[in-house]
Structures are given as C-alpha cells and as structure tokens.
Write a protein that holds these residues in place. Sequence first.
Motif, PDB file in Angstrom:
ATOM      1  N   ILE A   1       2.268   1.627  -3.723  1.00  0.00           N
ATOM      2  CA  ILE A   1       1.356   2.138  -4.750  1.00  0.00           C
ATOM      3  C   ILE A   1       0.890   3.550  -4.411  1.00  0.00           C
ATOM      4  O   ILE A   1       0.739   4.391  -5.304  1.00  0.00           O
ATOM      5  N   ASP A   2       0.701   3.859  -3.138  1.00  0.00           N
ATOM      6  CA  ASP A   2       0.293   5.223  -2.776  1.00  0.00           C
ATOM      7  C   ASP A   2       1.396   6.228  -3.107  1.00  0.00           C
ATOM      8  O   ASP A   2       1.104   7.346  -3.568  1.00  0.00           O
TER       9      ASP A   2
ATOM     10  N   ASP B   1     -11.437   0.351   0.456  1.00  0.00           N
ATOM     11  CA  ASP B   1     -10.108   0.395  -0.150  1.00  0.00           C
ATOM     12  C   ASP B   1     -10.057  -0.470  -1.414  1.00  0.00           C
ATOM     13  O   ASP B   1      -9.423  -0.101  -2.407  1.00  0.00           O
TER      14      ASP B   1
ATOM     15  N   LEU C   1      -6.894   0.319 -10.539  1.00  0.00           N
ATOM     16  CA  LEU C   1      -5.579   0.124 -11.154  1.00  0.00           C
ATOM     17  C   LEU C   1      -5.701  -0.622 -12.477  1.00  0.00           C
ATOM     18  O   LEU C   1      -4.832  -0.495 -13.349  1.00  0.00           O
TER      19      LEU C   1
ATOM     20  N   GLN D   1       0.827  -1.200   0.000  1.00  0.00           N
ATOM     21  CA  GLN D   1       0.000   0.000   0.000  1.00  0.00           C
ATOM     22  C   GLN D   1       0.864   1.253   0.000  1.00  0.00           C
ATOM     23  O   GLN D   1       0.575   2.212  -0.723  1.00  0.00           O
TER      24      GLN D   1
ATOM     25  N   TYR E   1      -8.680   0.760  -5.099  1.00  0.00           N
ATOM     26  CA  TYR E   1      -7.497   0.243  -5.788  1.00  0.00           C
ATOM     27  C   TYR E   1      -7.830  -0.641  -6.983  1.00  0.00           C
ATOM     28  O   TYR E   1      -6.971  -0.841  -7.857  1.00  0.00           O
TER      29      TYR E   1
ATOM     30  N   TRP F   1      -4.378  -7.506  -1.856  1.00  0.00           N
ATOM     31  CA  TRP F   1      -5.804  -7.428  -2.173  1.00  0.00           C
ATOM     32  C   TRP F   1      -6.662  -8.035  -1.079  1.00  0.00           C
ATOM     33  O   TRP F   1      -7.720  -7.509  -0.731  1.00  0.00           O
TER      34      TRP F   1
ATOM     35  N   ASP G   1      -1.837  -6.096 -10.640  1.00  0.00           N
ATOM     36  CA  ASP G   1      -2.605  -4.860 -10.477  1.00  0.00           C
ATOM     37  C   ASP G   1      -4.023  -5.009 -11.022  1.00  0.00           C
ATOM     38  O   ASP G   1      -4.829  -4.087 -10.910  1.00  0.00           O
TER      39      ASP G   1
END
Length: 270
Positions: free
Chosen positions: A71-72, A113, A120, A68, A117, A106, A93
């Motif tokens: 990717i953030d 969340d 993506l 997390q 996400y 995931w 992704d």
Amino acid sequence: MCKKIQDLVKDSKIIDLGERPKSVFVGDTHGDVEATRIIWDRFKEEVSDGETYLVFLGDYVDRGGHSQKNIDFLLSKKEKNPEGLVLLLGNHDAYHLRNLRPADFWQSLDENDYDFYKDLMHLPWLAKSEGLVAAHGALPFVSDLQELEHPTNDVFEKEDDFDIPIWISVTWGDLNRRVSGAQMDPLTGRPQFGKEVILQYLQKHDWNLLIRSHQPGMQGWSFSGNALTIFTSQAYVDMGRARERSIAIVDLENGVGGRDDVEVLGLDKL
C-alpha cells in the motif's frame, strides 16, 4: 508518502476514465508487492505520459506477506500520478467500517499507523468509461449516480434499491449464478446478486461490461460475457483459489462494446 491519504482522494466516489485511450485493470493484490511492482514497471511510462489509466480494484492489504510495503508503494505512485493511477476501495481496505478476517495487516498496526491507514476507506468506489464500469465487488444499484458523484457526509449510510448500504454492495457484493434477484447471505453477510439484476443495471447505465475482483470462485468471464473477475495476488494462487495472477487491458478509445475490447494477460506475459 503523502501526509494524508485523503489528500489523494477526490470527493466523488466515481472516477471517469474519459481522457485516455487505454486502461489496465488490476485485481486484488493483497500484500503482493512483487505483482504491484511488475505491473507498475511495465506501464509506468504510459501512465506518466497520459496514454493509459492503471486501475487497481482494491484489497491492497491482508493475506499477503507485504501489505504495508504494497500500500505504501501504491500511495507513493498515486501522489506522483494523481490522474493516471486509480485506487478503488476494496472491502479489506475499509476495516475501520466493517471488521473482517483475515485482518493480519490491520491487527499488526500501532495506534498511529492505524489512524493513518484507516483513511483508505475514503478511496473511490467505481471507475467508468463509455460502455464499461469497474468496481471491487458488485454494482451500486442506485437509480441516480449523482448520489455518488456528489456524495454527502453520510454516504456510507446510504442504501441502494435493495435496502443494502451502497458501499457494501460495491465492495462486498458477490455474483451468484443461483440467485435470480438480490439477497444477503446469512452466513457471510455478503450481498448476492444474480445475472438478471446485474445485466439490467448495466443496461440502465449503458454499460456493456463489468470488471471486478473480490470473488475467486468467479474468476474469468461470467454472466454471458458481461462480467469479468480478475485476481492479481499470489496469495490466492497459493491457496488454490485462483488459477494465475492476471490483469485486464481494455481499449477505451471507441467505447467498450464487450469482451472483444478486453485482453486478459497473466503476469508472466508482461
């Protein structure tokens, strides 16, 4: 962070690297936020000044311990550098489209969340310049790339010339020295592409080089030096499946003629 990932994504599945003289390609990072930060800190001024493209080849989550955060961090930099920082789609992704393992990132998400996400999956599939194409796995194998430059809503359902969904070829595709054409591996469900079809497709689109990640067993140069596979995640090094965390720096200014235009560097050299 941006409100929606789709706010950062263009409609085209192909990104043209035609405006800058240099590009840096980064392999799977898989939660290795340390690698991502090292690379960003080294090239951020060149990216911000319009000199360099920084292209991440997908697989930002799962396997590593800081998915997390990884990717953030990338999404926050993409928001501030929409043209210079390119994030391509990897198979990890697109969990929303095709479940896989491991999926520790995931499976750790709550419903809100996850809904954020999963977007993506809208990331682009290819980056190209004169003489070069980059993707996570393999190539799209469509006769007309206009299908990807102006995709329709059913783009994930479109099949390539081998009757494989295009996005599966691009994000799940393996290179296989023992295959002469194209086939699906019945055990893994991953498309396998031989040297002949890869080189023919590169030639068809005037590309001399494919840069990719996805497949640790192919790390380095293959297919007569026309394909380069790189990895940048510590997770693969720890598993003994990659030799080192590396990136590829490519001179785009006069077109890419081959491997002589590419410098592969370990992170310890940055």
